[in-house]
Design an enzyme around this catalytic site. Sequence first.
Site, mmCIF file in Angstrom:
data_model
loop_
_atom_site.group_PDB
_atom_site.id
_atom_site.type_symbol
_atom_site.label_atom_id
_atom_site.label_comp_id
_atom_site.label_asym_id
_atom_site.label_seq_id
_atom_site.Cartn_x
_atom_site.Cartn_y
_atom_site.Cartn_z
ATOM 1 C CB VAL A 77 -1.042 0.224 1.202
ATOM 2 C CG1 VAL A 77 -1.606 -1.339 1.214
ATOM 3 C CG2 VAL A 77 -0.163 -0.207 2.688
ATOM 4 C CB SER A 131 14.319 -3.361 -6.817
ATOM 5 O OG SER A 131 14.494 -2.698 -7.959
ATOM 6 N N GLY A 133 9.990 -2.892 -10.627
ATOM 7 C CA GLY A 133 8.813 -2.531 -11.212
ATOM 8 C C GLY A 133 7.815 -3.575 -11.410
ATOM 9 C CE LYS A 185 13.602 -0.772 -4.581
ATOM 10 N NZ LYS A 185 12.844 0.537 -4.604
ATOM 11 C CG HIS A 188 18.071 -0.655 -5.385
ATOM 12 N ND1 HIS A 188 17.041 0.044 -6.157
ATOM 13 C CD2 HIS A 188 18.312 -1.399 -6.499
ATOM 14 C CE1 HIS A 188 16.693 -0.366 -7.549
ATOM 15 N NE2 HIS A 188 17.517 -1.381 -7.288
ATOM 16 C CG ASN A 189 14.953 3.388 -4.989
ATOM 17 O OD1 ASN A 189 15.209 2.219 -5.128
ATOM 18 N ND2 ASN A 189 13.553 3.889 -5.009
ATOM 19 C CD GLU A 192 15.806 3.526 -9.430
ATOM 20 O OE1 GLU A 192 15.680 2.376 -8.984
ATOM 21 O OE2 GLU A 192 14.740 4.171 -9.507
ATOM 22 N NE ARG A 290 15.624 12.108 -10.434
ATOM 23 C CZ ARG A 290 14.956 10.521 -10.309
ATOM 24 N NH1 ARG A 290 13.579 10.547 -9.923
ATOM 25 N NH2 ARG A 290 15.721 9.445 -10.712
HETATM 26 C C1 6PG Z 1 12.653 -0.004 -8.201
HETATM 27 C C2 6PG Z 1 12.498 1.310 -8.146
HETATM 28 C C3 6PG Z 1 10.929 1.913 -7.917
HETATM 29 C C4 6PG Z 1 10.406 3.036 -8.303
HETATM 30 C C5 6PG Z 1 11.419 4.402 -7.913
HETATM 31 C C6 6PG Z 1 11.207 5.427 -8.544
HETATM 32 O O1 6PG Z 1 13.448 -0.432 -7.620
HETATM 33 O O2 6PG Z 1 11.692 -0.793 -8.827
HETATM 34 O O3 6PG Z 1 13.541 2.214 -7.706
HETATM 35 O O4 6PG Z 1 11.069 1.664 -6.467
HETATM 36 O O5 6PG Z 1 10.461 3.380 -9.644
HETATM 37 O O6 6PG Z 1 10.899 4.712 -6.564
HETATM 38 O O7 6PG Z 1 11.625 6.681 -7.870
HETATM 39 P P1 6PG Z 1 11.444 8.215 -8.378
HETATM 40 O O8 6PG Z 1 9.949 8.228 -8.687
HETATM 41 O O9 6PG Z 1 11.984 8.829 -7.165
HETATM 42 O O10 6PG Z 1 12.291 8.432 -9.669
#
Ligand code: 6PG
Length: 479
Positions: A77, A131, A133, A185, A188-189, A192, A290
Amino acid sequence: MDNQTFDFGMVGLGVMGRNLLLNVADHGFKAIGFDKDLQKTADFEAAASAGTTVKGVNTLEEMVARLTTPRRIMLLVPAGKPVDDVIESLLPLISEGDIIIDGGNTYYTDTLRRYEYLRPKGIHFIGIGVSGGEEGARFGPSMMPGGDEAAWQQLKPILSSIAAKVNGEPCVDYMGKGAAGHFVKMVHNGIEYAIMQLICEIYELLHRGGNFSNEELHALFSEWNEGELKSYLIEITAAIFRQTDPETGNYLVDAILDKAGSKGTGKWTSQIAMDMGVAIPTIDMAVTMRTISALKTDRVQAEKLHRELLARQANAAPAHNLSIDKKELAEDCRKALFAAIILSYVQGMSMLHTASRDLEMDIPLHNAVKVWRGGCIIRSTLLGTFYDAYQRNPSISNLLLDEPIAALVSRQLAALRKTVSLAALNGFAAGGLMSALSYYDAFTTGRLPLNLLQAQRDYFGAHTYERIDREGKFHTQWT
Ligand code: 6PG
Protein backbone atom coordinates in the site's frame (compact mmCIF):
# COMPACT_ATOMS: atom_id res chain seq x y z
CA MET A 1 -18.10 -20.31 1.75
CA ASP A 2 -15.55 -22.98 0.80
CA ASN A 3 -12.91 -24.01 3.32
CA GLN A 4 -9.85 -23.41 1.18
CA THR A 5 -6.90 -22.09 3.19
CA PHE A 6 -4.04 -20.01 1.83
CA ASP A 7 -0.25 -19.76 2.33
CA PHE A 8 0.33 -16.08 1.66
CA GLY A 9 -1.79 -12.95 1.94
CA MET A 10 -1.44 -9.58 0.25
CA VAL A 11 -3.01 -6.31 1.34
CA GLY A 12 -3.31 -3.97 -1.64
CA LEU A 13 -3.89 -5.30 -5.15
CA GLY A 14 -2.52 -2.35 -7.07
CA VAL A 15 -0.02 -3.00 -9.85
CA MET A 16 2.80 -4.19 -7.57
CA GLY A 17 0.64 -6.15 -5.10
CA ARG A 18 -1.31 -7.94 -7.82
CA ASN A 19 1.75 -8.92 -9.81
CA LEU A 20 3.74 -10.08 -6.81
CA LEU A 21 0.84 -12.19 -5.58
CA LEU A 22 0.33 -13.76 -9.01
CA ASN A 23 4.05 -14.58 -8.95
CA VAL A 24 3.58 -16.27 -5.53
CA ALA A 25 0.69 -18.30 -6.93
CA ASP A 26 2.69 -19.31 -10.02
CA HIS A 27 5.23 -20.93 -7.71
CA GLY A 28 2.70 -23.32 -6.21
CA PHE A 29 1.66 -21.32 -3.15
CA LYS A 30 -1.98 -20.61 -2.47
CA ALA A 31 -2.36 -16.87 -2.63
CA ILE A 32 -5.08 -14.64 -1.22
CA GLY A 33 -5.32 -10.90 -1.77
CA PHE A 34 -7.35 -8.20 -0.10
CA ASP A 35 -8.45 -4.94 -1.63
CA LYS A 36 -11.47 -2.79 -0.83
CA ASP A 37 -11.87 -2.16 -4.55
CA LEU A 38 -14.06 -4.93 -6.02
CA GLN A 39 -12.64 -4.33 -9.48
CA LYS A 40 -9.09 -4.95 -8.25
CA THR A 41 -9.96 -8.29 -6.61
CA ALA A 42 -11.81 -9.34 -9.76
CA ASP A 43 -8.88 -8.30 -11.99
CA PHE A 44 -6.50 -10.23 -9.76
CA GLU A 45 -8.52 -13.45 -10.00
CA ALA A 46 -8.96 -13.02 -13.74
CA ALA A 47 -5.21 -12.63 -14.29
CA ALA A 48 -4.27 -15.84 -12.45
CA SER A 49 -2.48 -18.55 -14.42
CA ALA A 50 -4.36 -21.79 -15.05
CA GLY A 51 -3.94 -24.36 -12.31
CA THR A 52 -2.99 -21.85 -9.60
CA THR A 53 -4.98 -21.28 -6.41
CA VAL A 54 -5.83 -17.62 -5.89
CA LYS A 55 -8.61 -15.68 -4.24
CA GLY A 56 -9.45 -12.00 -3.99
CA VAL A 57 -11.45 -10.85 -0.97
CA ASN A 58 -12.89 -7.51 0.11
CA THR A 59 -12.57 -7.78 3.87
CA LEU A 60 -9.41 -8.17 5.94
CA GLU A 61 -11.34 -10.52 8.25
CA GLU A 62 -11.88 -13.03 5.48
CA MET A 63 -8.28 -12.88 4.32
CA VAL A 64 -6.88 -13.37 7.83
CA ALA A 65 -9.32 -16.20 8.63
CA ARG A 66 -8.23 -18.13 5.55
CA LEU A 67 -4.49 -17.92 6.09
CA THR A 68 -2.56 -20.83 7.58
CA THR A 69 -0.53 -19.95 10.70
CA PRO A 70 1.92 -18.43 11.27
CA ARG A 71 0.22 -16.03 8.89
CA ARG A 72 2.35 -14.35 6.25
CA ILE A 73 0.77 -11.06 5.27
CA MET A 74 2.42 -8.63 2.91
CA LEU A 75 1.41 -4.98 2.57
CA LEU A 76 1.80 -3.23 -0.75
CA VAL A 77 0.00 0.00 0.00
CA PRO A 78 1.31 3.58 -0.33
CA ALA A 79 4.10 4.29 2.16
CA GLY A 80 3.22 6.37 5.22
CA LYS A 81 -0.07 6.49 7.09
CA PRO A 82 -1.80 3.76 5.01
CA VAL A 83 0.76 1.26 6.36
CA ASP A 84 -0.03 2.24 9.97
CA ASP A 85 -3.75 2.07 9.25
CA VAL A 86 -3.52 -1.45 7.83
CA ILE A 87 -1.38 -2.61 10.76
CA GLU A 88 -3.96 -1.26 13.22
CA SER A 89 -6.77 -3.02 11.33
CA LEU A 90 -4.85 -6.28 11.28
CA LEU A 91 -3.85 -6.31 14.95
CA PRO A 92 -7.20 -7.47 16.40
CA LEU A 93 -7.38 -10.22 13.78
CA ILE A 94 -3.92 -11.81 13.88
CA SER A 95 -2.05 -13.77 16.56
CA GLU A 96 1.40 -14.05 18.10
CA GLY A 97 3.98 -15.44 15.75
CA ASP A 98 2.32 -14.01 12.62
CA ILE A 99 4.46 -12.07 10.18
CA ILE A 100 3.64 -8.68 8.64
CA ILE A 101 5.77 -7.67 5.67
CA ASP A 102 5.87 -4.09 4.37
CA GLY A 103 6.92 -4.15 0.71
CA GLY A 104 6.68 -0.41 -0.02
CA ASN A 105 9.37 2.23 -0.37
CA THR A 106 9.04 3.13 3.32
CA TYR A 107 11.24 5.65 5.15
CA TYR A 108 13.49 3.51 7.30
CA THR A 109 12.73 5.15 10.66
CA ASP A 110 9.01 4.38 10.11
CA THR A 111 9.98 0.75 9.65
CA LEU A 112 12.06 0.84 12.83
CA ARG A 113 9.15 2.36 14.75
CA ARG A 114 6.73 -0.30 13.50
CA TYR A 115 9.24 -3.06 14.21
CA GLU A 116 9.61 -1.87 17.83
CA TYR A 117 5.84 -1.40 18.18
CA LEU A 118 4.97 -4.90 17.02
CA ARG A 119 7.79 -6.79 18.74
CA PRO A 120 6.28 -6.77 22.27
CA LYS A 121 3.00 -7.97 20.75
CA GLY A 122 4.78 -11.06 19.39
CA ILE A 123 4.20 -9.96 15.78
CA HIS A 124 7.21 -10.23 13.48
CA PHE A 125 7.70 -7.25 11.23
CA ILE A 126 9.77 -7.44 8.10
CA GLY A 127 10.48 -4.31 6.05
CA ILE A 128 11.34 -5.49 2.56
CA GLY A 129 12.61 -3.49 -0.39
CA VAL A 130 11.16 -4.75 -3.66
CA SER A 131 12.74 -3.67 -6.91
CA GLY A 132 12.06 -4.36 -10.55
CA GLY A 133 8.79 -2.58 -11.23
CA GLU A 134 5.69 -4.31 -12.58
CA GLU A 135 7.58 -6.80 -14.74
CA GLY A 136 9.94 -7.72 -11.88
CA ALA A 137 7.09 -8.21 -9.43
CA ARG A 138 5.34 -10.58 -11.85
CA PHE A 139 8.30 -12.62 -13.06
CA GLY A 140 11.15 -12.17 -10.57
CA PRO A 141 11.99 -9.13 -8.47
CA SER A 142 15.04 -8.41 -6.39
CA MET A 143 14.04 -8.31 -2.73
CA MET A 144 15.76 -6.87 0.31
CA PRO A 145 14.22 -8.09 3.57
CA GLY A 146 15.39 -6.86 6.96
CA GLY A 147 14.24 -7.20 10.54
CA ASP A 148 13.64 -10.32 12.56
CA GLU A 149 15.98 -13.02 11.21
CA ALA A 150 13.82 -15.92 12.43
CA ALA A 151 10.85 -14.49 10.53
CA TRP A 152 13.01 -14.15 7.41
CA GLN A 153 13.82 -17.85 7.69
CA GLN A 154 10.09 -18.61 7.65
CA LEU A 155 9.59 -16.47 4.56
CA LYS A 156 12.68 -17.69 2.76
CA PRO A 157 11.10 -20.58 0.81
CA ILE A 158 8.34 -18.42 -0.71
CA LEU A 159 10.50 -15.35 -1.35
CA SER A 160 13.34 -17.41 -2.82
CA SER A 161 11.02 -19.12 -5.25
CA ILE A 162 9.48 -15.89 -6.56
CA ALA A 163 12.73 -13.87 -6.76
CA ALA A 164 14.81 -13.30 -9.89
CA LYS A 165 17.63 -15.83 -10.24
CA VAL A 166 21.28 -15.30 -11.19
CA ASN A 167 23.32 -18.45 -11.79
CA GLY A 168 20.52 -20.32 -10.02
CA GLU A 169 20.84 -18.14 -6.91
CA PRO A 170 17.72 -16.21 -5.82
CA CYS A 171 17.96 -12.41 -5.67
CA VAL A 172 16.69 -12.23 -2.13
CA ASP A 173 18.57 -12.53 1.13
CA TYR A 174 18.71 -11.12 4.62
CA MET A 175 19.81 -7.46 4.76
CA GLY A 176 20.24 -7.05 8.49
CA LYS A 177 18.49 -5.92 11.63
CA GLY A 178 15.60 -3.50 12.19
CA ALA A 179 14.96 -1.38 9.13
CA ALA A 180 17.95 -2.67 7.12
CA GLY A 181 15.75 -3.93 4.26
CA HIS A 182 14.19 -0.56 3.56
CA PHE A 183 17.50 1.20 4.14
CA VAL A 184 19.25 -0.97 1.54
CA LYS A 185 16.39 -0.38 -0.91
CA MET A 186 16.64 3.38 -0.34
CA VAL A 187 20.36 3.34 -1.15
CA HIS A 188 19.56 1.17 -4.18
CA ASN A 189 17.28 3.98 -5.36
CA GLY A 190 19.98 6.58 -4.66
CA ILE A 191 22.36 4.65 -6.91
CA GLU A 192 19.52 4.34 -9.45
CA TYR A 193 19.19 8.14 -9.46
CA ALA A 194 22.95 8.57 -9.99
CA ILE A 195 23.21 6.10 -12.87
CA MET A 196 20.16 7.56 -14.62
CA GLN A 197 21.62 11.08 -14.34
CA LEU A 198 25.00 9.91 -15.68
CA ILE A 199 23.34 8.25 -18.66
CA CYS A 200 21.45 11.49 -19.37
CA GLU A 201 24.67 13.52 -19.31
CA ILE A 202 26.35 11.11 -21.72
CA TYR A 203 23.27 11.23 -23.96
CA GLU A 204 23.54 15.03 -24.02
CA LEU A 205 27.23 14.99 -24.93
CA LEU A 206 26.64 12.49 -27.73
CA HIS A 207 23.36 13.87 -29.04
CA ARG A 208 23.77 17.64 -28.76
CA GLY A 209 27.57 17.70 -28.68
CA GLY A 210 28.43 14.94 -31.13
CA ASN A 211 25.32 15.01 -33.37
CA PHE A 212 24.47 11.36 -32.73
CA SER A 213 20.97 10.65 -34.04
CA ASN A 214 18.49 8.59 -32.03
CA GLU A 215 19.14 5.63 -34.35
CA GLU A 216 22.90 5.97 -33.77
CA LEU A 217 22.33 6.24 -30.03
CA HIS A 218 20.17 3.13 -30.14
CA ALA A 219 22.94 1.26 -31.93
CA LEU A 220 25.65 2.57 -29.60
CA PHE A 221 23.81 1.80 -26.35
CA SER A 222 22.87 -1.65 -27.69
CA GLU A 223 26.55 -2.27 -28.42
CA TRP A 224 27.53 -1.02 -24.95
CA ASN A 225 25.00 -3.40 -23.46
CA GLU A 226 27.00 -6.28 -24.91
CA GLY A 227 30.14 -5.30 -22.97
CA GLU A 228 31.31 -4.06 -19.57
CA LEU A 229 28.35 -1.68 -19.29
CA LYS A 230 25.80 -4.47 -19.62
CA SER A 231 22.92 -3.51 -17.37
CA TYR A 232 19.19 -3.00 -17.23
CA LEU A 233 19.39 0.81 -17.40
CA ILE A 234 21.63 0.77 -20.50
CA GLU A 235 19.33 -1.82 -22.10
CA ILE A 236 16.15 0.21 -21.59
CA THR A 237 17.92 3.39 -22.69
CA ALA A 238 18.84 1.71 -25.99
CA ALA A 239 15.21 0.71 -26.43
CA ILE A 240 13.92 4.21 -25.59
CA PHE A 241 15.95 5.79 -28.43
CA ARG A 242 14.11 3.62 -30.93
CA GLN A 243 10.57 4.26 -29.66
CA THR A 244 8.41 6.37 -31.95
CA ASP A 245 5.40 8.42 -30.97
CA PRO A 246 2.26 6.83 -32.45
CA GLU A 247 0.66 10.26 -32.78
CA THR A 248 3.40 12.08 -34.68
CA GLY A 249 5.59 9.25 -35.94
CA ASN A 250 8.63 11.09 -34.55
CA TYR A 251 10.98 9.78 -31.90
CA LEU A 252 9.15 9.86 -28.59
CA VAL A 253 12.18 10.83 -26.49
CA ASP A 254 12.37 14.15 -28.37
CA ALA A 255 8.77 14.95 -27.46
CA ILE A 256 9.17 14.39 -23.72
CA LEU A 257 9.38 17.47 -21.50
CA ASP A 258 12.72 17.78 -19.68
CA LYS A 259 11.23 18.07 -16.18
CA ALA A 260 12.01 15.08 -13.98
CA GLY A 261 9.67 13.81 -11.30
CA SER A 262 10.60 11.93 -8.16
CA LYS A 263 8.95 10.19 -5.26
CA GLY A 264 11.61 11.08 -2.74
CA THR A 265 13.82 8.06 -2.15
CA GLY A 266 16.84 9.71 -3.79
CA LYS A 267 16.39 12.80 -1.64
CA TRP A 268 16.13 10.62 1.49
CA THR A 269 19.40 8.93 0.56
CA SER A 270 21.15 12.29 0.30
CA GLN A 271 19.60 13.68 3.47
CA ILE A 272 20.48 10.64 5.52
CA ALA A 273 24.01 10.45 4.09
CA MET A 274 24.53 14.08 5.19
CA ASP A 275 23.26 13.22 8.67
CA MET A 276 25.54 10.20 8.83
CA GLY A 277 28.57 12.09 7.50
CA VAL A 278 28.95 9.95 4.39
CA ALA A 279 29.95 11.46 1.03
CA ILE A 280 27.71 10.44 -1.87
CA PRO A 281 28.16 13.46 -4.17
CA THR A 282 27.00 11.77 -7.37
CA ILE A 283 23.70 10.79 -5.77
CA ASP A 284 23.38 14.32 -4.32
CA MET A 285 24.00 15.78 -7.76
CA ALA A 286 21.42 13.50 -9.35
CA VAL A 287 18.82 14.74 -6.87
CA THR A 288 19.89 18.35 -7.50
CA MET A 289 19.64 17.97 -11.28
CA ARG A 290 16.05 16.74 -10.95
CA THR A 291 15.35 19.83 -8.84
CA ILE A 292 16.92 22.16 -11.43
CA SER A 293 15.07 20.36 -14.23
CA ALA A 294 11.80 21.43 -12.65
CA LEU A 295 12.69 25.12 -13.16
CA LYS A 296 11.82 24.96 -16.84
CA THR A 297 10.49 28.50 -17.29
CA ASP A 298 13.43 30.10 -15.49
CA ARG A 299 15.92 27.93 -17.40
CA VAL A 300 14.50 28.93 -20.77
CA GLN A 301 14.61 32.61 -19.81
CA ALA A 302 18.13 32.32 -18.37
CA GLU A 303 19.42 30.54 -21.47
CA LYS A 304 18.25 33.40 -23.67
CA LEU A 305 19.67 36.11 -21.41
CA HIS A 306 23.04 34.46 -20.88
CA ARG A 307 23.46 33.54 -24.52
CA GLU A 308 22.87 37.13 -25.53
CA LEU A 309 25.33 38.44 -22.94
CA LEU A 310 27.99 35.88 -23.82
CA ALA A 311 27.55 36.46 -27.55
CA ARG A 312 28.70 40.05 -27.01
CA GLN A 313 32.01 38.80 -25.60
CA ALA A 314 34.25 37.26 -28.25
CA ASN A 315 34.72 33.48 -27.93
CA ALA A 316 32.83 33.37 -24.66
CA ALA A 317 29.65 31.54 -25.64
CA PRO A 318 29.85 27.75 -25.28
CA ALA A 319 29.51 26.13 -28.66
CA HIS A 320 27.74 22.95 -27.48
CA ASN A 321 29.39 21.37 -30.45
CA LEU A 322 32.21 18.97 -29.73
CA SER A 323 34.61 19.03 -32.64
CA ILE A 324 35.86 15.53 -32.01
CA ASP A 325 35.68 12.40 -34.12
CA LYS A 326 32.42 10.53 -33.43
CA LYS A 327 34.14 7.20 -32.79
CA GLU A 328 36.58 8.77 -30.36
CA LEU A 329 33.79 10.64 -28.56
CA ALA A 330 31.73 7.47 -28.25
CA GLU A 331 34.63 5.50 -26.78
CA ASP A 332 35.53 8.28 -24.32
CA CYS A 333 31.89 8.52 -23.27
CA ARG A 334 31.64 4.76 -22.79
CA LYS A 335 34.65 4.68 -20.52
CA ALA A 336 33.68 7.85 -18.65
CA LEU A 337 30.20 6.47 -18.05
CA PHE A 338 31.59 3.16 -16.87
CA ALA A 339 33.96 4.86 -14.40
CA ALA A 340 31.25 7.17 -13.06
CA ILE A 341 28.79 4.29 -12.67
CA ILE A 342 31.37 2.30 -10.70
CA LEU A 343 31.97 5.37 -8.52
CA SER A 344 28.22 5.70 -7.89
CA TYR A 345 28.00 2.13 -6.61
CA VAL A 346 31.15 2.77 -4.56
CA GLN A 347 29.50 5.76 -2.86
CA GLY A 348 26.28 3.86 -2.17
CA MET A 349 28.13 0.89 -0.74
CA SER A 350 30.24 3.13 1.51
CA MET A 351 26.96 4.53 2.86
CA LEU A 352 25.72 1.01 3.60
CA HIS A 353 29.01 0.20 5.30
CA THR A 354 28.61 3.18 7.63
CA ALA A 355 24.91 2.53 8.23
CA SER A 356 25.65 -1.06 9.10
CA ARG A 357 27.99 0.10 11.85
CA ASP A 358 26.53 3.42 13.06
CA LEU A 359 22.85 2.52 12.83
CA GLU A 360 23.58 -0.99 14.18
CA MET A 361 21.93 -2.76 11.27
CA ASP A 362 24.67 -5.35 10.70
CA ILE A 363 24.14 -5.31 6.95
CA PRO A 364 25.92 -8.16 5.18
CA LEU A 365 27.20 -6.03 2.28
CA HIS A 366 27.86 -9.06 0.10
CA ASN A 367 24.15 -9.90 0.38
CA ALA A 368 23.16 -6.45 -0.87
CA VAL A 369 25.28 -6.69 -4.01
CA LYS A 370 24.26 -10.34 -4.43
CA VAL A 371 20.53 -9.58 -4.57
CA TRP A 372 21.11 -6.60 -6.85
CA ARG A 373 22.69 -8.80 -9.51
CA GLY A 374 19.27 -9.62 -10.96
CA GLY A 375 15.67 -8.40 -10.94
CA CYS A 376 16.28 -4.84 -9.78
CA ILE A 377 16.62 -1.53 -11.63
CA ILE A 378 20.39 -1.22 -10.96
CA ARG A 379 21.24 -4.77 -11.99
CA SER A 380 24.42 -4.95 -14.03
CA THR A 381 27.35 -7.25 -14.65
CA LEU A 382 29.36 -4.95 -12.36
CA LEU A 383 27.51 -6.32 -9.35
CA GLY A 384 29.28 -9.63 -9.86
CA THR A 385 32.59 -7.75 -9.65
CA PHE A 386 31.53 -6.11 -6.37
CA TYR A 387 30.27 -9.44 -5.04
CA ASP A 388 33.74 -10.91 -5.64
CA ALA A 389 35.32 -7.95 -3.83
CA TYR A 390 33.15 -8.54 -0.75
CA GLN A 391 34.01 -12.24 -0.87
CA ARG A 392 37.68 -11.24 -0.70
CA ASN A 393 37.11 -8.71 2.07
CA PRO A 394 33.63 -8.66 3.65
CA SER A 395 34.31 -5.64 5.87
CA ILE A 396 36.05 -3.38 3.34
CA SER A 397 34.98 0.22 4.09
CA ASN A 398 35.25 1.51 0.53
CA LEU A 399 35.41 -0.51 -2.67
CA LEU A 400 38.13 1.82 -4.03
CA LEU A 401 40.43 0.13 -1.52
CA ASP A 402 39.96 -3.19 -3.35
CA GLU A 403 42.81 -3.62 -5.79
CA PRO A 404 40.97 -5.16 -8.75
CA ILE A 405 38.26 -2.49 -8.50
CA ALA A 406 40.87 0.27 -8.15
CA ALA A 407 42.54 -1.12 -11.30
CA LEU A 408 39.20 -1.23 -13.13
CA VAL A 409 38.48 2.45 -12.33
CA SER A 410 42.01 3.57 -13.15
CA ARG A 411 41.72 2.07 -16.65
CA GLN A 412 38.78 4.40 -17.43
CA LEU A 413 40.14 7.46 -15.71
CA ALA A 414 41.82 9.27 -18.61
CA ALA A 415 38.54 9.10 -20.54
CA LEU A 416 36.56 10.38 -17.55
CA ARG A 417 38.93 13.34 -17.18
CA LYS A 418 38.74 14.11 -20.89
CA THR A 419 34.95 13.87 -20.97
CA VAL A 420 34.55 16.09 -17.91
CA SER A 421 36.88 18.70 -19.46
CA LEU A 422 35.00 18.57 -22.76
CA ALA A 423 31.75 19.08 -20.91
CA ALA A 424 33.11 21.98 -18.84
CA LEU A 425 34.75 23.76 -21.78
CA ASN A 426 31.66 23.48 -23.93
CA GLY A 427 28.97 24.41 -21.46
CA PHE A 428 27.33 21.06 -20.78
CA ALA A 429 25.76 20.55 -17.35
CA ALA A 430 27.56 17.34 -16.42
CA GLY A 431 27.50 17.52 -12.64
CA GLY A 432 27.11 13.77 -12.22
CA LEU A 433 30.28 12.97 -14.16
CA MET A 434 32.13 15.86 -12.52
CA SER A 435 31.11 14.85 -9.01
CA ALA A 436 32.16 11.26 -9.63
CA LEU A 437 35.60 12.42 -10.75
CA SER A 438 35.92 14.81 -7.79
CA TYR A 439 34.93 12.03 -5.42
CA TYR A 440 37.62 9.83 -6.94
CA ASP A 441 40.25 12.57 -6.79
CA ALA A 442 39.42 13.51 -3.20
CA PHE A 443 39.26 9.94 -1.96
CA THR A 444 42.57 9.03 -3.59
CA THR A 445 44.45 12.14 -2.39
CA GLY A 446 46.51 11.48 0.72
CA ARG A 447 46.83 15.16 1.63
CA LEU A 448 43.94 17.48 0.84
CA PRO A 449 44.15 21.27 1.21
CA LEU A 450 41.85 21.22 4.21
CA ASN A 451 44.78 21.96 6.52
CA LEU A 452 44.13 25.54 5.40
CA LEU A 453 40.45 25.22 6.26
CA GLN A 454 41.34 24.12 9.77
CA ALA A 455 43.59 27.16 10.07
CA GLN A 456 40.70 29.40 8.95
CA ARG A 457 38.35 27.82 11.49
CA ASP A 458 40.87 28.31 14.23
CA TYR A 459 41.56 31.88 13.06
CA PHE A 460 37.99 33.14 13.30
CA GLY A 461 36.46 30.74 15.79
CA ALA A 462 39.22 29.23 17.92
CA HIS A 463 37.98 25.82 16.78
CA THR A 464 41.47 24.31 17.26
CA TYR A 465 43.34 22.05 14.85
CA GLU A 466 45.43 18.89 14.96
CA ARG A 467 49.05 18.76 13.75
CA ILE A 468 50.87 16.31 11.49
CA ASP A 469 53.90 16.14 13.79
CA ARG A 470 52.35 15.93 17.28
CA GLU A 471 49.26 14.49 19.03
CA GLY A 472 46.69 16.80 20.57
CA LYS A 473 44.47 19.82 19.85
CA PHE A 474 46.12 23.19 19.19
CA HIS A 475 45.01 26.79 19.05
CA THR A 476 46.99 29.73 17.74
CA GLN A 477 46.57 33.42 18.48
CA TRP A 478 46.54 34.34 14.75
CA THR A 479 46.48 38.14 15.05
C1 6PG B 1 12.55 -0.04 -8.23
C2 6PG B 1 12.34 1.45 -8.37
C3 6PG B 1 10.99 1.85 -7.85
C4 6PG B 1 10.51 3.19 -8.33
C5 6PG B 1 11.28 4.35 -7.78
C6 6PG B 1 11.17 5.54 -8.64
O1 6PG B 1 13.54 -0.38 -7.61
O2 6PG B 1 11.75 -0.80 -8.76
O3 6PG B 1 13.33 2.15 -7.67
O4 6PG B 1 11.02 1.69 -6.46
O5 6PG B 1 10.53 3.22 -9.71
O6 6PG B 1 10.75 4.63 -6.51
O7 6PG B 1 11.58 6.61 -7.93
P1 6PG B 1 11.34 8.09 -8.39
O8 6PG B 1 9.89 8.23 -8.73
O9 6PG B 1 11.73 8.88 -7.20
O10 6PG B 1 12.22 8.31 -9.58
